[in-house]
Enzyme design. Structure first.
Site, PDB file in Angstrom:
ATOM      1  N   ASP A 251      -4.507   3.727  -2.292  1.00 54.41           N
ATOM      2  CA  ASP A 251      -5.621   4.116  -1.427  1.00 54.41           C
ATOM      3  C   ASP A 251      -6.125   5.519  -1.768  1.00 54.41           C
ATOM      4  OD1 ASP A 251      -5.980   1.886   0.439  1.00 54.41           O
ATOM      5  OD2 ASP A 251      -3.936   2.346   1.087  1.00 54.41           O
TER       6      ASP A 251
ATOM      7  N   HIS B  91      -1.118  -1.334  -4.261  1.00 52.39           N
ATOM      8  CA  HIS B  91      -2.406  -0.999  -3.658  1.00 52.39           C
ATOM      9  C   HIS B  91      -2.432   0.515  -3.457  1.00 52.39           C
ATOM     10  CE1 HIS B  91      -5.987  -1.863  -1.181  1.00 52.39           C
ATOM     11  NE2 HIS B  91      -5.562  -0.890  -0.391  1.00 52.39           N
TER      12      HIS B  91
ATOM     13  N   HIS C 187      -8.061   1.216  -4.310  1.00 54.41           N
ATOM     14  CA  HIS C 187      -9.019   1.012  -3.219  1.00 54.41           C
ATOM     15  C   HIS C 187      -9.744   2.339  -2.995  1.00 54.41           C
ATOM     16  CE1 HIS C 187      -9.511   0.045   1.373  1.00 54.41           C
ATOM     17  NE2 HIS C 187     -10.672   0.099   0.736  1.00 54.41           N
TER      18      HIS C 187
ATOM     19  N   MET D 178      -8.785   8.308  -0.868  1.00 53.84           N
ATOM     20  CA  MET D 178      -9.682   8.729   0.221  1.00 53.84           C
ATOM     21  C   MET D 178     -10.175  10.142  -0.041  1.00 53.84           C
ATOM     22  SD  MET D 178      -7.560   7.442   3.535  1.00 53.84           S
ATOM     23  CE  MET D 178      -6.659   5.877   3.560  1.00 53.84           C
TER      24      MET D 178
ATOM     25  N   ASP E 258      -6.707  -6.178   4.116  1.00 54.84           N
ATOM     26  CA  ASP E 258      -6.063  -4.861   4.122  1.00 54.84           C
ATOM     27  C   ASP E 258      -6.171  -4.238   5.504  1.00 54.84           C
ATOM     28  OD1 ASP E 258      -5.111  -2.315   3.542  1.00 54.84           O
ATOM     29  OD2 ASP E 258      -6.857  -1.723   2.340  1.00 54.84           O
TER      30      ASP E 258
ATOM     31  N   SER F 294       0.843  -1.196   0.000  1.00 50.01           N
ATOM     32  CA  SER F 294       0.000   0.000   0.000  1.00 50.01           C
ATOM     33  C   SER F 294       0.875   1.242   0.000  1.00 50.01           C
ATOM     34  CB  SER F 294      -0.892   0.026   1.242  1.00 50.01           C
ATOM     35  OG  SER F 294      -1.427   1.324   1.396  1.00 50.01           O
TER      36      SER F 294
ATOM     37  N   MET G  61     -11.924   4.585  -1.333  1.00 54.94           N
ATOM     38  CA  MET G  61     -12.626   4.915  -0.084  1.00 54.94           C
ATOM     39  C   MET G  61     -13.292   6.272  -0.273  1.00 54.94           C
ATOM     40  SD  MET G  61      -9.725   3.471   2.492  1.00 54.94           S
ATOM     41  CE  MET G  61      -8.470   3.528   1.216  1.00 54.94           C
TER      42      MET G  61
ATOM     43  N   MET H  47     -11.787  -5.664   4.928  1.00 56.70           N
ATOM     44  CA  MET H  47     -10.952  -4.730   5.699  1.00 56.70           C
ATOM     45  C   MET H  47     -10.653  -5.321   7.073  1.00 56.70           C
ATOM     46  SD  MET H  47     -10.246  -2.153   3.814  1.00 56.70           S
ATOM     47  CE  MET H  47      -9.371  -1.236   5.098  1.00 56.70           C
TER      48      MET H  47
HETATM   49  C1  DX5 Z   1      -6.343   1.873   5.325  1.00 57.43           C
HETATM   50  C2  DX5 Z   1      -5.870   1.534   3.947  1.00 57.43           C
HETATM   51  C3  DX5 Z   1      -4.769   0.554   3.927  1.00 57.43           C
HETATM   52  C4  DX5 Z   1      -3.510   0.988   4.640  1.00 57.43           C
HETATM   53  C5  DX5 Z   1      -2.849  -0.226   5.189  1.00 57.43           C
HETATM   54  O1  DX5 Z   1      -7.516   2.575   5.249  1.00 57.43           O
HETATM   55  O2  DX5 Z   1      -6.928   1.005   3.189  1.00 57.43           O
HETATM   56  O3  DX5 Z   1      -4.488   0.134   2.610  1.00 57.43           O
HETATM   57  O4  DX5 Z   1      -2.604   1.672   3.824  1.00 57.43           O
HETATM   58  O5  DX5 Z   1      -1.739   0.164   5.930  1.00 57.43           O
HETATM   59  P1  DX5 Z   1      -1.055  -0.802   6.979  1.00 57.43           P
HETATM   60  O6  DX5 Z   1      -0.588  -2.004   6.226  1.00 57.43           O
HETATM   61  O7  DX5 Z   1       0.056   0.019   7.526  1.00 57.43           O
HETATM   62  O8  DX5 Z   1      -2.098  -1.158   8.004  1.00 57.43           O
HETATM   63 ZN    ZN Z   2      -6.461   0.029   1.273  1.00 56.11          ZN
END
Ligand code: DX5
Ligand code: ZN
Length: 246
Positions: free
Chosen positions: A36, A34, A75, A38, A202, A9, A77, A168
């Protein structure tokens, strides 16, 4: 289970050196990245949008096979997942993973600036993502029961069936949180029903938690802080892969 896919990620990357950080992960043995996204509404944090994905795409070769090396696993969000499908496809996203909770929520339709075109359902979202030429993933938060997925996974319409489920293992929003083992029964139940499904986990994954996740049946492993924070990311990626493929 299908073979292991390790997806670092990039939330834990050095954002000032994103291109180099991303190619380093692929060179260290990761198949996927990956990414993310947001929006500050669906989760209490903001990351980045499609222009950043376009830039990192220019540092990482497009995959030559379905689920292949260099797959951008985005991903999403975000509260309005339907709004950004085309834009992310153009930016180089290969797998668009939306949240079930966002796809069923009426907030998108009720917010004053959005139109009825943004109303959606998980099946409609999946079909739309496929029509745009990407793989589709569906994600569930810790508070969402896995049973909400049976209908979409059982559909006879190939275009409406997701290519991956993301369970998750933290409340989405931030990297570096503690792994929630309480979510693993969802993975086990999915694996029991769907031996060939790509099941992604994740949040909080690393050498200390991978065995539980692998035993439950997860095969797509996201890891942010555990990989980017390591002295030797290649070693951590190899460890994660071995735990899943053992
Ligand atoms: C959290 C993200 C994850 C995050 C995971 O909302 O969706 O992808 O980056 O990070 P770690 O592996 O540090 O928990
Ligand atoms: Zn994620």
């Amino acid at each position: 289970s299908p073979a292991a896919i390790i997806a670092p990620s990039i939330l834990s990357a050095d954002f000032a050196n994103l291109g180099a950080e991303c190619s380093k992960m692929i060179d260290s043995g990761a198949q996927w990245l990956h990414i993310d996204i947001m929006d500050g509404h669906f989760v209490p944090n903001i990351t980045f949008g499609a222009p950043v994905v376009t830039k990192i795409r220019s540092h990482v070769d497009k995959p030559t096979a379905k689920h292949g090396k260099g797959t951008f696993d985005c991903h999403m969000m975000i509260a309005e997942p339907k709004k950004w499908v085309k834009e992310f496809q153009k930016a180089g996203c290969d797998l668009y993973c939306f949240h079930y909770e966002a796809a069923i929520s009426s907030t998108a339709a009720e917010s004053p600036e959005s139109t009825s075109e943004l109303k959606t359902s998980p099946k409609e979202m999946t079909r739309y993502i496929h029509d745009c030429g990407m793989l589709a993933g569906i994600a569930i938060k810790p508070d969402t029961k896995v049973g909400v997925l049976w209908e979409i996974l059982e559909t006879k319409e190939d275009k409406e069936r997701p290519d991956m489920v993301l369970v998750m293992t933290v409340h989405p929003g931030f990297g570096g949180q503690k792994f929630m083992a309480s979510e693993l029964p969802k993975v086990a139940e999915l694996r029991k029903r769907y031996p060939d499904l790509n099941i992604e986990v994740d949040g909080g994954l690393g050498p200390g938690t991978i065995d539980q996740a692998a035993d439950a049946g997860a095969n797509v492993i996201v890891a942010g802080s555990a990989v980017f924070g390591a002295k030797d990311p290649a070693e951590v990626i190899a460890k994660l892969r071995e735990a899943v493929d053992k």
